[in-house]
Design an enzyme around this catalytic site. Structure first.
Site, PDB file in Angstrom:
ATOM      1  N   HIS A 464      46.681  30.771  40.204  1.00  0.00           N
ATOM      2  CA  HIS A 464      46.697  31.708  41.331  1.00  0.00           C
ATOM      3  C   HIS A 464      47.448  32.995  40.957  1.00  0.00           C
ATOM      4  CE1 HIS A 464      46.907  32.706  45.730  1.00  0.00           C
ATOM      5  NE2 HIS A 464      47.962  33.383  45.314  1.00  0.00           N
ATOM      6  N   GLU A 465      48.653  32.830  40.467  1.00  0.00           N
ATOM      7  CA  GLU A 465      49.452  34.012  40.119  1.00  0.00           C
ATOM      8  C   GLU A 465      48.828  34.765  38.956  1.00  0.00           C
ATOM      9  OE1 GLU A 465      51.438  34.972  42.244  1.00  0.00           O
ATOM     10  OE2 GLU A 465      51.610  33.088  43.352  1.00  0.00           O
ATOM     11  N   HIS A 468      46.306  37.163  40.309  1.00  0.00           N
ATOM     12  CA  HIS A 468      46.930  38.425  40.731  1.00  0.00           C
ATOM     13  C   HIS A 468      47.233  39.294  39.504  1.00  0.00           C
ATOM     14  CE1 HIS A 468      47.443  37.655  44.968  1.00  0.00           C
ATOM     15  NE2 HIS A 468      48.213  36.594  44.797  1.00  0.00           N
ATOM     16  N   HIS A 471      44.350  41.231  38.282  1.00  0.00           N
ATOM     17  CA  HIS A 471      44.087  42.373  39.167  1.00  0.00           C
ATOM     18  C   HIS A 471      44.924  43.587  38.726  1.00  0.00           C
ATOM     19  CE1 HIS A 471      43.274  43.295  43.761  1.00  0.00           C
ATOM     20  NE2 HIS A 471      42.553  44.056  42.966  1.00  0.00           N
TER      21      HIS A 471
HETATM   22 ZN    ZN Z   1      48.780  35.099  46.216  1.00  0.00          ZN
END
Ligand code: ZN
Length: 675
Positions: A464-465, A468, A471
């Protein structure tokens, strides 16, 4: 001697020179950078030249570069390795930063320059990105009240101040109610509780000087107690205390605070020219309107409720077989759902754990990014904020793209949870700036010489991290204010939640989930059980969440109800809320929406993102597989590199060819067959 934070950084990758910085350097450096930024803003506003995009918007974008740099270093340290000095400085600078922000948005001359540019935008031959930055800049001024005058302006400040007080009070009341209640257990009341719950209950008892183990309203105690205790009367008592938080009468009751908060938010929205707080709040979001949010929530509600009602029947039958008559009640749900979970897909965490090694999961995250986007990761020696932190240089076809820093292990001085931040964001306005991206987690650190092992949730958090981080690393925009994760709140979780899907790709698990001792791949049936266990009790989880999101939306749309508790009941009755399920967060303890503005009229956004991530991953599968290169290229071009350079809805449309639909989410949560 000059302050190392204010000097030019000649360290590798121009990282903050952590080794040379002492805590005493931060305060003066932040002060200096803050006054410099404030003086720059004043000068931009006061210059005699007519406004141009360059002398106003570009100048504002570059005006706080040094402040960003110093704060990037400080926040990284303060969040991952707090001490008294850093915490004290944190308390000191928060109001100063807030004051700096409102001095800018309340600067009339500055707003007039920005507004003049906006009115004249068609004549300025701006690029699409420049026009977007201009729109966003002006909008943030307007939303902060830059256009208000006289009494309205004063009233808005008074409202903001009062809301801040109410938000703090709401949170403190909730904490007080959670601290005040406890239930002492006799030794035989520990029956059925797993070892870790018994230990935690004894520790809590010692902590409170109680006469034996106690159950408190800490989520880590009450949740397993409700799931494992066979004593129905105790479960009922604990449950009653849990749902009464903030609603116990007396000094810590939150009902009046919630009522006043809603009224003030509505007044604030009206002052700013919006018909309701929800309209105001949703304007910058992808959802954009209360109707769009309601449509999404209702599309999920019906199948979730059907599934939950069917589950309720199954659990009631288990309870009756247990010799307990009558209706299944809310304090029975977790207990029978846990029994059912054990029977249907028993998952032995202990057997699973050796397969999820931290090092292999890092490799897996990197390998997927390589296959999808051609990124390579090479470990580098660099001065970092803590000895446990590590860094990799990120390149593509030999070209430097970013520095990726990861700080995975828990320690007492680290904030809880997991997050992604940028010590430096990508931008091109003042020269090519590549990002320094930080992932922080709280995984248990193994004894020296042993491999770090993760739970499945941990591994998902890592992915998940890392989503990010992608991104930020793939960001390719000119303006720093819209780079990377600087996007709408209901859009920012798309890359992160989407990346979690690659952890579940069987070939990824087969290659990287290898046993720490034997090196063997995870057996397929263990993997299968792991994946199906993720869907356990999703009817319940979806219903309790959506009910809360719908109440949040209703409270902030239209007229503020005269009696919020009566209104809450009315909404739930209208929905046909299942008898044995209550809202995940009832109004008097709905901290997400009442301790601050972050999630007010915004609690829906978790599900909004989930709809998108499920639908976006479906795009890969439809195109032929999880590693389809064309789909990955579109994902990078329209989403991961685009930051906030366009409206999120049009970015998603360009990526997918259509707006997200709920079907993939319903399938992912196992709710589709229930419809
Ligand atoms: Zn998040």
């Amino acid at each position: 001697m000059t302050n190392p934070l204010l000097a030019d950084w000649t360290t590798p990758f121009a990282l903050p020179p952590f080794a040379e910085i002492s805590d005493a350097d931060f305060g003066p450096a932040i002060e200096a950078a803050l006054s410099e930024a404030a003086a720059t803003v004043e000068a931009i506003a006061a210059q005699p030249d007519a406004p141009t995009f360059g002398n106003t918007i570009d100048a504002l974008e570059l005006g706080d570069t040094r402040l960003d740099r110093v704060l990037g270093a400080f926040f990284t340290l303060a969040g991952t390795d707090a001490n008294d000095a850093r915490e004290a400085l944190m308390r000191e600078i928060s109001p100063k930063l807030a004051a700096y922000g409102s001095r800018i948005t309340m600067n009339r001359a500055l707003f007039e320059r920005i507004d003049a540019l906006w009115q004249n935008r068609d004549a300025l031959s701006l690029s699409a990105e420049q026009e977007r930055v201009l729109m966003l800049t002006r909008r943030s001024f307007v939303r902060s009240g830059a256009q208000l005058e006289g009494a309205d302006r004063d009233r808005l400040s008074a409202i903001k101040e009062r809301l801040a007080v109410l938000g703090t009070q709401f949170g403190q009341n909730l904490l007080a109610d959670e601290r005040d209640w406890s239930m002492t257990l006799a030794e035989d009341d520990l029956e059925g509780l797993p070892g870790f719950v018994q230990q935690a209950a004894r520790a809590a008892g010692d902590d409170r000087g109680a006469d034996g183990p106690v159950i408190t309203l800490s989520r880590s105690l009450i949740t397993p107690f409700l799931a494992f205790s066979p004593r129905r009367s105790l479960r009922r008592k604990a449950y009653a205390a849990w749902v009464a938080r903030g609603e116990n009468g007396g000094a810590t009751d939150n009902r009046d605070i919630a009522q006043e908060t809603l009224a003030l938010r509505a007044e604030r929205a009206h002052l700013l020219g919006y018909d309701s707080f929800a309209t105001y709040k949703l304007e910058p979001e992808m959802a954009a309107t209360p109707d769009a949010v309601r449509d999404l929530l209702m599309a999920v509600w019906a199948p979730a409720r059907t599934k939950a009602l069917a589950d309720a029947d199954a659990l009631a039958a288990m309870m009756h077989a247990d010799g307990v008559n009558g209706d299944l009640e809310p304090w029975d749900w977790h207990y029978y759902a846990e029994k059912r979970r054990q029977a249907e897909h028993d998952l032995d965490e202990a057997a699973l754990k050796p397969y999820l090694q931290l090092e292999r999961m890092i490799e897996a995250a990197f390998a997927c990014a390589h296959r999808l986007f051609g990124l390579s990761f090479a470990p580098v020696e660099a001065p970092l904020h803590h000895p446990d932190a590590r860094a990799w240089e990120v390149t593509r076809d030999g070209r430097h793209m970013a520095l990726f820093v990861a700080d995975y292990f828990a320690r007492g001085s680290k904030r809880s949870g997991a997050w992604c931040s940028a010590m430096r964001s990508q931008s091109k306005l003042g020269g090519d700036v590549t990002p320094i991206v930080v992932n922080v987690c709280n995984f248990a650190k193994p004894p020296a010489g042993e491999p770090a092992l993760l739970s499945y949730d941990d591994a998902r958090t890592l992915f998940h991290e890392f989503g990010h981080a992608l991104h930020q690393m793939l960001s390719n925009v000119t303006y720093g204010s819209i780079s990377g994760t600087s996007v709408a709140r209901d859009f920012v979780e798309l890359p992160s939640q989407l990346y979690e899907h690659w952890l579940e790709v069987p070939e990824v698990m087969a290659e990287f989930a290898t046993h720490a001792e034997t090196g063997e791949a995870m057996p397929p049936d263990l993997l299968q059980r792991l994946l199906t266990a993720q869907n356990a009790d999703q009817g319940f989880a979806t219903v309790e969440y959506v009910a809360s999101a719908l109440v949040d939306l209703d409270f902030h749309s239209g007229q503020v109800p005269d009696d919020i508790m009566a209104r809450q009941t009315e909404i739930l009755d209208g929905l046909g809320m299942p008898h044995a399920i209550s809202m995940r967060h009832a109004t008097p303890h709905f901290a997400h929406i009442f301790t601050g503005d972050g999630y007010s009229a915004g609690y829906y956004s978790y599900m909004w993102s989930e709809v998108m991530d499920a639908d976006a991953f479906e795009a890969f599968l439809e195109a032929g597989g999880a590693f389809d290169r064309d789909t990955a290229a579109r994902l990078e071009k329209f989403i991961l590199s685009a930051g906030g350079s366009e409206d999120p809805k049009s970015l998603y449309l360009k990526f997918r060819g259509k707006l997200p639909e709920v079907e993939a989410l319903l399938k992912g949560r196992g709710l589709d067959s229930a419809a």
